[in-house]
Design an enzyme around this catalytic site. Structure first.
Site, PDB file in Angstrom:
ATOM      1  N   CYS A  31       7.028   4.793  19.091  1.00  0.00           N
ATOM      2  CA  CYS A  31       8.206   5.046  19.830  1.00  0.00           C
ATOM      3  C   CYS A  31       9.302   5.698  19.000  1.00  0.00           C
ATOM      4  O   CYS A  31       9.734   4.890  17.804  1.00  0.00           O
ATOM      5  CB  CYS A  31       8.759   3.778  20.273  1.00  0.00           C
ATOM      6  SG  CYS A  31       9.902   3.933  21.705  1.00  0.00           S
ATOM      7  N   THR A  86      10.330  -7.783 -11.952  1.00  0.00           N
ATOM      8  CA  THR A  86       9.485  -9.198 -12.269  1.00  0.00           C
ATOM      9  C   THR A  86       8.228  -9.155 -11.305  1.00  0.00           C
ATOM     10  O   THR A  86       8.346  -9.010 -10.106  1.00  0.00           O
ATOM     11  CB  THR A  86      10.460 -10.273 -11.944  1.00  0.00           C
ATOM     12  OG1 THR A  86      11.479 -10.244 -12.773  1.00  0.00           O
ATOM     13  CG2 THR A  86       9.769 -11.753 -12.077  1.00  0.00           C
ATOM     14  N   GLY A  92       0.911  -1.134   0.060  1.00  0.00           N
ATOM     15  CA  GLY A  92       0.011   0.105  -0.007  1.00  0.00           C
ATOM     16  C   GLY A  92       0.856   1.433   0.202  1.00  0.00           C
ATOM     17  O   GLY A  92       0.550   2.415  -0.624  1.00  0.00           O
ATOM     18  N   GLN A 116      -7.536   0.974   4.490  1.00  0.00           N
ATOM     19  CA  GLN A 116      -8.143   0.623   5.499  1.00  0.00           C
ATOM     20  C   GLN A 116      -9.827   0.265   5.019  1.00  0.00           C
ATOM     21  O   GLN A 116     -10.183  -0.638   5.580  1.00  0.00           O
ATOM     22  CB  GLN A 116      -8.295   1.382   6.393  1.00  0.00           C
ATOM     23  CG  GLN A 116      -6.708   1.396   7.253  1.00  0.00           C
ATOM     24  CD  GLN A 116      -6.561   0.372   8.067  1.00  0.00           C
ATOM     25  OE1 GLN A 116      -7.306  -0.591   8.497  1.00  0.00           O
ATOM     26  NE2 GLN A 116      -5.297   0.034   8.284  1.00  0.00           N
ATOM     27  N   HIS A 175      -2.853  -7.314   2.214  1.00  0.00           N
ATOM     28  CA  HIS A 175      -2.461  -7.876   3.584  1.00  0.00           C
ATOM     29  C   HIS A 175      -3.610  -7.376   4.718  1.00  0.00           C
ATOM     30  O   HIS A 175      -3.729  -8.092   5.726  1.00  0.00           O
ATOM     31  CB  HIS A 175      -1.282  -7.707   4.193  1.00  0.00           C
ATOM     32  CG  HIS A 175      -0.883  -6.479   4.602  1.00  0.00           C
ATOM     33  ND1 HIS A 175      -0.630  -6.211   6.042  1.00  0.00           N
ATOM     34  CD2 HIS A 175      -0.277  -5.393   3.854  1.00  0.00           C
ATOM     35  CE1 HIS A 175      -0.249  -4.853   6.105  1.00  0.00           C
ATOM     36  NE2 HIS A 175      -0.056  -4.546   4.972  1.00  0.00           N
ATOM     37  N   ASN A 177      -6.731   4.755   9.513  1.00  0.00           N
ATOM     38  CA  ASN A 177      -6.339   3.287  10.262  1.00  0.00           C
ATOM     39  C   ASN A 177      -6.668   3.392  11.871  1.00  0.00           C
ATOM     40  O   ASN A 177      -6.435   2.518  12.451  1.00  0.00           O
ATOM     41  CB  ASN A 177      -5.001   3.119   9.704  1.00  0.00           C
ATOM     42  CG  ASN A 177      -4.061   4.382   9.761  1.00  0.00           C
ATOM     43  OD1 ASN A 177      -4.391   5.466   9.109  1.00  0.00           O
ATOM     44  ND2 ASN A 177      -3.080   4.239  10.200  1.00  0.00           N
ATOM     45  N   SER A 198      -4.232  -2.295  -0.446  1.00  0.00           N
ATOM     46  CA  SER A 198      -3.060  -3.225   0.085  1.00  0.00           C
ATOM     47  C   SER A 198      -3.615  -4.720   0.630  1.00  0.00           C
ATOM     48  O   SER A 198      -4.382  -4.712   1.292  1.00  0.00           O
ATOM     49  CB  SER A 198      -2.108  -2.528   1.225  1.00  0.00           C
ATOM     50  OG  SER A 198      -1.265  -3.477   1.757  1.00  0.00           O
TER      51      SER A 198
HETATM   52  N1  PLP Z   1      -2.410   3.586   4.129  1.00  0.00           N
HETATM   53  C1  PLP Z   1      -3.029   3.239   5.240  1.00  0.00           C
HETATM   54  C2  PLP Z   1      -4.413   3.964   5.563  1.00  0.00           C
HETATM   55  C3  PLP Z   1      -2.593   2.159   6.143  1.00  0.00           C
HETATM   56  O1  PLP Z   1      -3.349   1.625   7.116  1.00  0.00           O
HETATM   57  C4  PLP Z   1      -1.419   1.427   5.714  1.00  0.00           C
HETATM   58  C5  PLP Z   1      -0.928   0.374   6.565  1.00  0.00           C
HETATM   59  O2  PLP Z   1      -1.142   0.423   7.874  1.00  0.00           O
HETATM   60  C6  PLP Z   1      -0.881   1.822   4.455  1.00  0.00           C
HETATM   61  C7  PLP Z   1      -1.118   2.916   3.842  1.00  0.00           C
HETATM   62  C8  PLP Z   1       0.454   1.057   4.424  1.00  0.00           C
HETATM   63  O3  PLP Z   1       0.330  -0.107   3.448  1.00  0.00           O
HETATM   64  P1  PLP Z   1       1.275  -1.339   3.453  1.00  0.00           P
HETATM   65  O4  PLP Z   1       1.515  -1.866   4.821  1.00  0.00           O
HETATM   66  O5  PLP Z   1       0.656  -2.417   2.353  1.00  0.00           O
HETATM   67  O6  PLP Z   1       2.590  -0.538   3.007  1.00  0.00           O
END
Ligand code: PLP
Length: 382
Positions: free
Chosen positions: A326, A239, A73, A181, A203, A153, A201
């Site tokens: 942190c 690739t 993402g 998100q 995952h 997020n 993204s």
């Molecule tokens: N944008 C938002 C709102 C996200 O919550 C995140 C990941 O937490 C990202 C972008 C980044 O995605 P990635 O972890 O796939 O780089």
């Protein structure tokens, strides 16, 4: 160490869906061809990518040629924002975004500011909402891109994307949306949302890590950010991650197929979590009370450190998150909460619980049974 983790951090990442793994496996084993190779094995890989692209386009309501696969993402956000900014720098140098974006957007805008671009960070209200009229007012004759996230997020607040998109379109300003998100929870039809670029993204919706997607409406000029081969129609050299791409498309399709079944159950768990956390003295829900992601219960607790809550929950096998970060030995409160004018002292005590399709009523019961005691104990230690 507790036997089983109670996983309440689905905004950080999600476990891979077994059906997605099944779809991916052949591309790790027998179908290992390079999609650029012209013999049969290579063509199989290219066919798998083509079919994945069609599935993604189907969900987004766009053309397959408008979808680019990336490495995450963050890369999609970078490609959209830097790619547009550098392609359009002869037209203007002004970007508009919000202070509650993910660092993949904020740090990219800050990076561009070092190269002569200027960024306006439109304020948000106490719920983390951008006012579309503020976007309209911030547009100048130098503006080349607006980038606003679909859902936050940390606090889960949903932004009025279609309305912002309508304003941008009327002023002919390209509009990028970080939907990382929102994907899997909210409608993603790019025409109805009036968006020109959209980042995803895999995952975050039970797909593999290391695969992102970028929708870029036909006609958007994006300068590639990775130089090399001509993969992804020249937009992203390298690739292709064939197994990952196949998995991302399968996960996206399954997320929207499963949504009608999954959503009501998660909402009822989330509402129980919110009600239980609200009854803890000195607690405050963060984010919009109703216009929020259906799996998000985020709070601040007066007089405690978010990290300490996390560590105590972890000892009991409960995985959660805090917005604080942190950096160089000290704990910085979340930039999102500060932008929402949450007092610094309270922002230090943030806790985000984000549910997923595997969570159960018993897990919510366990969390609600232990959390008040943890907060109470930590307050007494101060
Ligand atoms: N944008 C938002 C709102 C996200 O919550 C995140 C990941 O937490 C990202 C972008 C980044 O995605 P990635 O972890 O796939 O780089």
């Amino acid at each position: 160490m507790p036997e089983r983790t109670i996983y309440l951090d689905h905004a950080a990442t999600t476990p891979l869906d077994g059906r997605v793994l099944d779809a991916m496996l052949p591309y790790f084993t027998t179908e290992y061809g390079n999609a650029s190779s012209i013999y049969t094995l290579g063509r199989h890989a290219m066919q798998a990518i083509d079919s994945a692209r069609e599935q993604v386009a189907d969900i987004l309501g766009c053309r397959p040629t408008e979808v680019t696969f990336t490495g995450c993402g963050s890369e999609s956000d970078n490609l959209a924002i830097k790619g547009m900014a550098f392609a359009l720098q002869k037209k203007g140098n002004h970007l508009i975004t919000s202070p509650i974006e993910h660092h993949a957007v904020l740090h990219t805008c800050q990076y561009l500011e070092r190269f002569g671009f200027k960024a306006t960070y439109v304020p948000v209200d106490m719920y983390g909402r951008v006012d579309p009229d503020d976007i309209g007012r911030a547009i100048t004759d130098q503006t080349i891109l607006v980038s606003i996230m679909y859902a936050n997020n940390e606090v889960g607040t949903i932004e009025p994307i279609a309305e912002i998109g309508r304003i941008c379109r009327a002023r002919k300003i390209p509009f990028h949306v970080d939907a990382v998100q929102a994907c899997g929870s909210l409608p993603l039809d790019v025409l109805e949302l009036n968006v020109d670029l959209l980042s995803l993204s895999a995952h975050k919706f039970y797909g593999p890590k290391g695969v992102g997607m970028l929708y870029a409406r036909q006609g958007m000029r994006i300068l590639p950010q990775l130089q090399g081969g001509s993969q992804e129609r020249g937009k992203r050299a390298g690739t292709e991650n064939v197994a990952g791409i196949v998995g991302a498309a399968a996960a996206l399709r399954l997320a929207y197929e499963d949504l009608p079944k999954v959503q009501p159950r998660i909402i009822s768990l989330r509402d129980r979590l919110i009600a239980g956390m609200r009854s803890i003295p000195g607690s405050q829900l963060t984010g919009h009370p109703t216009d929020r992601l259906f799996n998000n219960a985020s709070f601040v607790f007066q007089g405690v450190e978010g990290e300490s809550i996390l560590l105590n929950l972890d000892l009991l096998g409960i995985a959660a998150s805090t917005g604080s970060a942190c950096t160089s030995g000290s704990v910085d409160p979340s930039h999102v909460l500060l932008a929402m004018h949450v007092p610094v002292e309270q922002a230090h005590g943030s806790l985000r619980l984000t549910l997923g399709k595997g969570n159960t009523d018993e897990e919510v019961d366990t969390v609600l049974a232990v959390l008040p005691g943890i907060i109470e104990k930590l307050r007494q230690l101060r």
